[in-house]
Design a protein around this motif. Structure first.
Motif, PDB file in Angstrom:
ATOM      1  N   ARG A 146     -22.685  34.076  50.661  1.00  0.00           N
ATOM      2  CA  ARG A 146     -21.350  33.728  51.091  1.00  0.00           C
ATOM      3  C   ARG A 146     -21.896  33.888  52.838  1.00  0.00           C
ATOM      4  O   ARG A 146     -21.862  34.600  53.299  1.00  0.00           O
ATOM      5  N   GLY A 147     -21.382  32.980  53.788  1.00  0.00           N
ATOM      6  CA  GLY A 147     -21.856  32.856  54.836  1.00  0.00           C
ATOM      7  C   GLY A 147     -20.177  32.878  55.712  1.00  0.00           C
ATOM      8  O   GLY A 147     -19.792  31.323  55.963  1.00  0.00           O
TER       9      GLY A 147
ATOM     10  N   LYS B  51     -12.091  38.623  43.368  1.00  0.00           N
ATOM     11  CA  LYS B  51     -12.061  37.664  42.638  1.00  0.00           C
ATOM     12  C   LYS B  51     -12.293  36.097  43.068  1.00  0.00           C
ATOM     13  O   LYS B  51     -11.961  34.880  42.415  1.00  0.00           O
ATOM     14  N   LEU B  52     -12.398  36.317  44.218  1.00  0.00           N
ATOM     15  CA  LEU B  52     -13.001  35.210  45.222  1.00  0.00           C
ATOM     16  C   LEU B  52     -14.319  34.772  44.683  1.00  0.00           C
ATOM     17  O   LEU B  52     -15.174  33.786  44.362  1.00  0.00           O
ATOM     18  N   GLY B  53     -15.533  35.849  44.989  1.00  0.00           N
ATOM     19  CA  GLY B  53     -16.700  36.127  44.892  1.00  0.00           C
ATOM     20  C   GLY B  53     -17.564  36.180  43.779  1.00  0.00           C
ATOM     21  O   GLY B  53     -18.626  35.390  42.694  1.00  0.00           O
ATOM     22  N   GLY B  54     -16.847  36.281  42.496  1.00  0.00           N
ATOM     23  CA  GLY B  54     -17.437  36.790  41.344  1.00  0.00           C
ATOM     24  C   GLY B  54     -18.263  37.918  41.188  1.00  0.00           C
ATOM     25  O   GLY B  54     -18.443  38.635  42.287  1.00  0.00           O
TER      26      GLY B  54
ATOM     27  N   SER C 155     -21.254  27.502  45.011  1.00  0.00           N
ATOM     28  CA  SER C 155     -20.087  27.698  45.857  1.00  0.00           C
ATOM     29  C   SER C 155     -19.029  26.015  45.753  1.00  0.00           C
ATOM     30  O   SER C 155     -18.379  26.594  46.263  1.00  0.00           O
ATOM     31  N   HIS C 156     -18.974  25.376  44.352  1.00  0.00           N
ATOM     32  CA  HIS C 156     -17.827  25.043  43.762  1.00  0.00           C
ATOM     33  C   HIS C 156     -17.699  23.601  44.873  1.00  0.00           C
ATOM     34  O   HIS C 156     -16.425  23.633  45.330  1.00  0.00           O
TER      35      HIS C 156
ATOM     36  N   VAL D  10     -18.475  27.005  53.919  1.00  0.00           N
ATOM     37  CA  VAL D  10     -19.089  27.601  54.730  1.00  0.00           C
ATOM     38  C   VAL D  10     -20.725  28.338  54.201  1.00  0.00           C
ATOM     39  O   VAL D  10     -21.600  29.367  54.817  1.00  0.00           O
ATOM     40  N   ARG D  11     -20.099  29.159  52.505  1.00  0.00           N
ATOM     41  CA  ARG D  11     -21.603  29.305  52.266  1.00  0.00           C
ATOM     42  C   ARG D  11     -22.272  29.185  51.486  1.00  0.00           C
ATOM     43  O   ARG D  11     -23.262  29.387  50.733  1.00  0.00           O
ATOM     44  N   THR D  12     -22.398  27.059  51.618  1.00  0.00           N
ATOM     45  CA  THR D  12     -23.682  26.377  50.591  1.00  0.00           C
ATOM     46  C   THR D  12     -24.181  26.203  51.468  1.00  0.00           C
ATOM     47  O   THR D  12     -24.607  26.523  52.715  1.00  0.00           O
TER      48      THR D  12
END
Length: 377
Positions: free
Chosen positions: A36-37, A105-108, A222-223, A242-244
């Motif tokens: 993620r960024g 929870k957000l990132g797995g 990144s859904h 921002v994370r793609t």
């Protein structure tokens, strides 16, 4: 990418000088879902906490207790670049993911309590505090990391040819600052770290952030699924943007950096436009979220200090923010890594030291990630 501020927020109008990125020897590393960024501009997080100046004692102490700080100056000692006294400031801003609690929870992934930083920016505030240059450092840059000591007193030996973001995951904030100063020769006056979960909540409390995409962006990891056009992104969607890294451009971190830079300009514009200071409830919620989301150097580790810092930055508008990426080239031996273009990069570092604009020549002919597709709405 041009060193000048463009009408858009940092995405070039045409492809870079290179053709499509080719793979290095072996295989392309599959981007991991946990990449993620996540980053908010330093002045955005700091600016929202001015509620502490209202004189409400409970509110002040509540917000003050939210802030975590690290005494960078004491930990790094005197073996650092000289402090330049020309009215400018350099702030290292990191986006972090602790891999625990809400971030898990957000990132797995495993709740192992480890910390990662996939995004780093040097924010240079020019004398007079009306303009700023933001220099992104790609996480995948291979660098020589200096020996460093973390906040618990553990010492780590120097390492050669390691990824830039290993500095933070190895020794936390002190190691990250020391590595940046070693790489650039530029003294960092302040340190600001923004966490993954706090970023999402902050965007939601702002009511979303408006961006315009000039092409469809789809990234399963990144859904993210955005059609070309104008969108108001909620926190989850903003994180996806921002994370793609393989939803745009050549699939590299360089393309993702361009999206991050575009989003930051849109975010700063949103904070300036929504008039949160006329809504005490919204202002308190934003202040509470922001102070929980940031870790600072000890000089900024109180509401009063952040108030003063924010006040010095409030005159900087998106139109006066220049966004560049540290000059790099693709590693010929590994298509998933980049190497510093030292001659070009030195032009950037010299400009920051001398409080001058970053010259166009610094970024000409360097790797860009070839990402096009997002402008501020």
């Amino acid at each position: 990418m041009s060193a000048e501020s463009t009408p858009g927020p940092g995405i070039p109008e045409a492809p870079g000088p290179r053709g499509p990125r080719t793979r290095g020897k072996g295989r392309r590393r599959k981007p991991r879902a946990r990449h993620r960024g996540v980053l908010i501009a330093a002045w955005t997080a700091a600016g929202i906490v001015v509620l502490g100046g209202t004189g409400l004692g409970y509110v002040y102490f509540k917000l003050n207790g939210n802030i975590h700080s690290v005494d960078i100056n004491q930990m790094l000692g005197t073996d650092r670049p000289d402090k330049v006294d020309n009215g400018s400031q350099n702030i290292l801003v990191l986006g972090s993911d602790t891999r625990s609690g809400s971030n898990k929870k957000l990132g797995g992934g495993a709740d192992d309590g480890s910390a990662r930083s996939d995004t780093a920016m040097i924010v240079h505030v020019y004398k007079g505090h009306k303009k700023a240059s933001v220099v992104s450092i790609p996480r995948d840059t291979l660098i020589d990391r200096p020996a460093c000591t973390d906040t618990k007193g553990h010492t780590y030996p120097a390492a050669t040819g390691v990824m830039f973001n290993s500095a933070y995951s190895t020794g936390g904030a002190p190691c990250a600052v020391k590595t940046v100063e070693s790489l650039t020769g530029v003294r960092m006056d302040h340190y600001l770290e923004v966490d993954f979960a706090g970023f999402q909540k902050l965007v939601d409390e702002l009511g979303g952030v408006q961006v315009t995409t000039t092409k469809d962006i789809t990234d399963r990891d990144s859904h993210l699924n955005l059609k070309a056009g104008t969108h108001r992104l909620n926190g989850e969607e903003a994180l996806g943007l921002v994370r793609t890294r393989h939803g745009v451009g050549d699939g590299s971190d360089l393309g993702r950096i361009q999206l991050q830079q575009a989003f930051i300009k849109a975010l700063v514009k949103q904070v300036k436009d929504i008039g949160v200071f006329s809504n005490p409830k919204q202002l308190y919620d934003l202040a509470d979220t922001s102070t929980k989301a940031v870790t600072t150097d000890s000089a900024l580790g109180s509401v009063n200090s952040l108030m003063s810092f924010a006040g010095s930055l409030k005159g900087i508008s998106p139109a006066h923010m220049t966004m560049v990426t540290m000059p790099v080239r693709y590693d010929p031996d590994n298509g998933n890594r980049v190497l510093v273009e030292k001659t070009n990069a030195q032009l950037v570092w010299n400009a920051l030291k001398n409080d001058q604009p970053v010259p166009k020549a610094a970024t000409q002919g360097t790797a860009t990630g070839e990402a096009q597709g997002v402008v501020a709405g």
